[in-house]
Design an enzyme around this catalytic site. Structure first.
Site, PDB file in Angstrom:
ATOM      1  N   ALA A 187      -5.992  -2.116  -4.415  1.00 49.24           N
ATOM      2  CA  ALA A 187      -5.481  -0.744  -4.555  1.00 49.24           C
ATOM      3  C   ALA A 187      -6.001  -0.136  -5.851  1.00 49.24           C
ATOM      4  CB  ALA A 187      -3.964  -0.759  -4.565  1.00 49.24           C
ATOM      5  N   ALA A 188      -6.759   0.938  -5.733  1.00 43.75           N
ATOM      6  CA  ALA A 188      -7.354   1.553  -6.928  1.00 43.75           C
ATOM      7  C   ALA A 188      -7.934   2.904  -6.556  1.00 43.75           C
ATOM      8  CB  ALA A 188      -8.473   0.672  -7.483  1.00 43.75           C
ATOM      9  N   PHE A 211     -21.099  -4.175  -5.054  1.00 46.08           N
ATOM     10  CA  PHE A 211     -22.117  -3.135  -5.060  1.00 46.08           C
ATOM     11  C   PHE A 211     -21.699  -2.141  -3.959  1.00 46.08           C
ATOM     12  CE2 PHE A 211     -25.187  -4.237  -8.386  1.00 46.08           C
ATOM     13  CZ  PHE A 211     -24.451  -5.263  -8.935  1.00 46.08           C
ATOM     14  N   ASN A 212     -22.568  -1.687  -3.070  1.00 46.01           N
ATOM     15  CA  ASN A 212     -22.128  -0.599  -2.177  1.00 46.01           C
ATOM     16  C   ASN A 212     -21.618  -1.113  -0.835  1.00 46.01           C
ATOM     17  OD1 ASN A 212     -23.813   0.647  -4.291  1.00 46.01           O
ATOM     18  ND2 ASN A 212     -23.368   2.507  -3.148  1.00 46.01           N
ATOM     19  N   ILE A 259       2.063  -0.295  -6.491  1.00 44.87           N
ATOM     20  CA  ILE A 259       1.784  -1.510  -7.268  1.00 44.87           C
ATOM     21  C   ILE A 259       2.406  -1.416  -8.658  1.00 44.87           C
ATOM     22  CG2 ILE A 259      -0.349  -2.097  -6.055  1.00 44.87           C
ATOM     23  CD1 ILE A 259      -1.851  -0.900  -8.559  1.00 44.87           C
ATOM     24  N   ASP A 295       0.869  -1.183   0.000  1.00 45.97           N
ATOM     25  CA  ASP A 295       0.000   0.000   0.000  1.00 45.97           C
ATOM     26  C   ASP A 295       0.907   1.235   0.000  1.00 45.97           C
ATOM     27  OD1 ASP A 295      -3.227   0.317   1.311  1.00 45.97           O
ATOM     28  OD2 ASP A 295      -1.971   2.070   0.892  1.00 45.97           O
ATOM     29  N   LEU A 328     -22.472   7.700   0.982  1.00 48.80           N
ATOM     30  CA  LEU A 328     -23.707   8.128   1.645  1.00 48.80           C
ATOM     31  C   LEU A 328     -23.738   7.812   3.145  1.00 48.80           C
ATOM     32  CD1 LEU A 328     -26.531   9.361   1.361  1.00 48.80           C
ATOM     33  CD2 LEU A 328     -27.384   7.045   0.899  1.00 48.80           C
ATOM     34  N   THR A 376     -16.259  -3.774  -9.716  1.00 51.72           N
ATOM     35  CA  THR A 376     -17.358  -2.900  -9.289  1.00 51.72           C
ATOM     36  C   THR A 376     -18.628  -3.073 -10.109  1.00 51.72           C
ATOM     37  OG1 THR A 376     -18.011  -0.572  -9.129  1.00 51.72           O
ATOM     38  CG2 THR A 376     -16.404  -1.092 -10.793  1.00 51.72           C
ATOM     39  N   TYR A 401     -14.379   5.402 -14.252  1.00 50.90           N
ATOM     40  CA  TYR A 401     -14.077   4.432 -13.185  1.00 50.90           C
ATOM     41  C   TYR A 401     -14.520   3.024 -13.597  1.00 50.90           C
ATOM     42  CZ  TYR A 401     -14.507   1.746  -8.933  1.00 50.90           C
ATOM     43  OH  TYR A 401     -14.431   0.733  -8.009  1.00 50.90           O
TER      44      TYR A 401
HETATM   45  N1  UFG Z   1     -25.805  10.152  -2.291  1.00 49.11           N
HETATM   46  C1  UFG Z   1     -26.526  11.269  -1.902  1.00 49.11           C
HETATM   47  N2  UFG Z   1     -25.877  12.224  -1.187  1.00 49.11           N
HETATM   48  C2  UFG Z   1     -24.559  12.128  -0.841  1.00 49.11           C
HETATM   49  C3  UFG Z   1     -23.839  10.978  -1.232  1.00 49.11           C
HETATM   50  C4  UFG Z   1     -24.496  10.006  -1.967  1.00 49.11           C
HETATM   51  O1  UFG Z   1     -27.710  11.400  -2.202  1.00 49.11           O
HETATM   52  O2  UFG Z   1     -24.044  13.053  -0.211  1.00 49.11           O
HETATM   53  C5  UFG Z   1     -26.494   9.090  -3.038  1.00 49.11           C
HETATM   54  C6  UFG Z   1     -25.881   8.841  -4.408  1.00 49.11           C
HETATM   55  O3  UFG Z   1     -26.421   9.707  -5.361  1.00 49.11           O
HETATM   56  C7  UFG Z   1     -26.218   7.374  -4.629  1.00 49.11           C
HETATM   57  C8  UFG Z   1     -26.231   6.780  -3.225  1.00 49.11           C
HETATM   58  O4  UFG Z   1     -26.364   7.889  -2.348  1.00 49.11           O
HETATM   59  O5  UFG Z   1     -27.504   7.277  -5.146  1.00 49.11           O
HETATM   60  C9  UFG Z   1     -24.966   6.055  -2.887  1.00 49.11           C
HETATM   61  O6  UFG Z   1     -23.856   6.890  -3.191  1.00 49.11           O
HETATM   62  P1  UFG Z   1     -22.370   6.561  -2.795  1.00 49.11           P
HETATM   63  O7  UFG Z   1     -21.537   7.724  -3.235  1.00 49.11           O
HETATM   64  O8  UFG Z   1     -22.313   6.153  -1.366  1.00 49.11           O
HETATM   65  O9  UFG Z   1     -22.038   5.260  -3.641  1.00 49.11           O
HETATM   66  P2  UFG Z   1     -22.151   5.019  -5.221  1.00 49.11           P
HETATM   67  O10 UFG Z   1     -23.377   4.193  -5.443  1.00 49.11           O
HETATM   68  O11 UFG Z   1     -22.069   6.263  -5.998  1.00 49.11           O
HETATM   69  O12 UFG Z   1     -20.801   4.270  -5.546  1.00 49.11           O
HETATM   70  C10 UFG Z   1     -20.334   3.153  -4.839  1.00 49.11           C
HETATM   71  C11 UFG Z   1     -18.823   3.151  -4.911  1.00 49.11           C
HETATM   72  C12 UFG Z   1     -18.378   2.968  -6.328  1.00 49.11           C
HETATM   73  C13 UFG Z   1     -19.051   1.770  -6.938  1.00 49.11           C
HETATM   74  C14 UFG Z   1     -20.533   1.816  -6.767  1.00 49.11           C
HETATM   75  C15 UFG Z   1     -21.119   0.536  -7.251  1.00 49.11           C
HETATM   76  O13 UFG Z   1     -18.282   4.372  -4.416  1.00 49.11           O
HETATM   77  O14 UFG Z   1     -16.992   2.784  -6.333  1.00 49.11           O
HETATM   78  O15 UFG Z   1     -20.855   1.994  -5.403  1.00 49.11           O
HETATM   79  O16 UFG Z   1     -22.487   0.491  -7.008  1.00 49.11           O
HETATM   80  F1  UFG Z   1     -18.788   1.750  -8.263  1.00 49.11           F
END
Ligand code: UFG
Length: 330
Positions: free
Chosen positions: A75-76, A170-171, A53, A32, A189, A118, A142
């Protein structure tokens, strides 16, 4: 198992290391550069090698010295909006550096590989839940960089005898006793909602309430980081040991719980779990956000016997909350 974990000082990587320790791995080497990870997230018993890496020689020498026989590559760079603003960074970190890592591993004869991929490879899906057979049509750099890396693995398998599993997360959310989410900046979120519950931030911005979902806000499949990490160990164990001259093979697995929760549901769950109010306001949509991303993880359940233990969103949020209240930062 003697395993190299790239990104093992990061949020998901640190929990993967915990799971490897629990599974009795003989040796765990974390590679890392600490650009986002934390030294304090690497437990005693695991070796931290601070470096890149992309450094083929370092990778090969480390793997030889530690007699590594498998690698888990986390790592990404992984922030969708950042990837839209600065795609070169994503191609550099997620493609170029990863190919260099694969060169280093190949030079050292490491032929078992688990990739952190992802759901972003799918882009805007036509239906829900998403199975691994859905077309990959990423809508941001991404997701595209992960798709490209997965494709490279596919081409590497036969000629180089590489066996791999690509895990499409997923998340990821939640925390363990020891490790949780400490990003700077934080964009996810659940940690943002919990920070708002602690009064550390102003209102949570809900990015859009006019999506075609039951309450108009985006729906996501939140998976507990321990369940996610456990899948890495299962995937690694299922990879065949390298046999000189034999072709490798690859599998792709979705990792989610199959349950979707809207942004509003996450906020109300956090209010119930914390007993605090979470101030929120509606904000414009965030570019590149699909309305609904929910996984079918039937394949990994069926083939590897994976079973999420903490799929209830209340448990995921409660674990994240406990970590925030007891640790907060590394
Ligand atoms: N969201 C809000 N307000 C915020 C942050 C997020 O409304 O302040 C919403 C986003 O629009 C989304 C949901 O909450 O609808 C989840 O958002 P995140 O940013 O927590 O996560 P993402 O779904 O955008 O992305 C995550 C990872 C990515 C991955 C993706 C796969 O960060 O690397 O999940 O589903 F690709």
């Amino acid at each position: 198992m003697r395993v190299l974990v790239t990104g093992g000082a990061g949020y998901i990587g640190s929990v993967v290391v915990e799971e490897l320790q629990a599974a009795g791995a003989e040796r765990i080497v974390v590679l890392d550069d600490l650009s986002k990870g934390h030294r304090g997230a690497v437990p005693p018993g695991a070796l931290l090698v601070e470096g890149s890496i992309a450094d083929r020689r370092l990778v090969a020498e480390t793997c030889r010295a530690e007699r590594v026989d498998a690698a888990i590559h986390l790592a990404a760079s992984s922030l969708v909006p950042e990837s839209v603003r600065d795609p070169a960074r994503y191609y550099d970190h997620n493609v170029a550096a990863s190919l260099a890592l694969l060169d280093g591993l190949r030079a050292a004869g490491v032929a078992r590989f688990v990739l952190s991929s992802t759901a972003a490879v799918y882009g805007e899906p036509d239906a829900s839940p998403i199975t691994e057979d859905f077309p990959t049509r990423p809508t941001n750099p991404y997701g595209e960089t992960k798709r490209v890396l997965e494709a490279a693995l596919g081409w590497y398998a036969a000629p180089y005898g590489l066996s791999f599993a690509s895990l499409r997360y997923f998340n990821a959310a939640g925390a363990t006793e020891r490790n949780g989410e400490d990003h700077d900046p934080e964009t996810h979120l659940i940690p943002l909602v919990l920070a708002a519950a602690r009064g550390e931030r102003g209102e949570v911005a809900i990015f859009g309430d006019d999506y075609p979902t039951p309450d108009g806000t985006c729906v996501r499949d939140y998976i507990h980081v321990s369940d996610l990490a456990a899948a890495h160990v299962l995937a690694l164990r299922a990879l065949p040991a390298a046999t000189a001259g034999a072709p490798g093979s690859g599998r792709v697995y979705n990792l989610g719980t199959g349950a979707g929760y809207s942004v509003r549901e996450v906020i109300s769950t956090a209010e119930a779990v914390t007993g605090r109010r979470v101030p929120a306001r509606i904000a414009p949509r965030r570019p590149g956000d699909p309305a609904v991303l929910v996984a079918s993880s039937e394949r990994i359940r069926r083939e590897l016997g994976w079973q999420p233990r903490k799929q209830d969103l209340r448990v995921i949020v409660a674990d994240a909350w406990r970590w925030l209240e007891t640790h907060g930062r590394y």
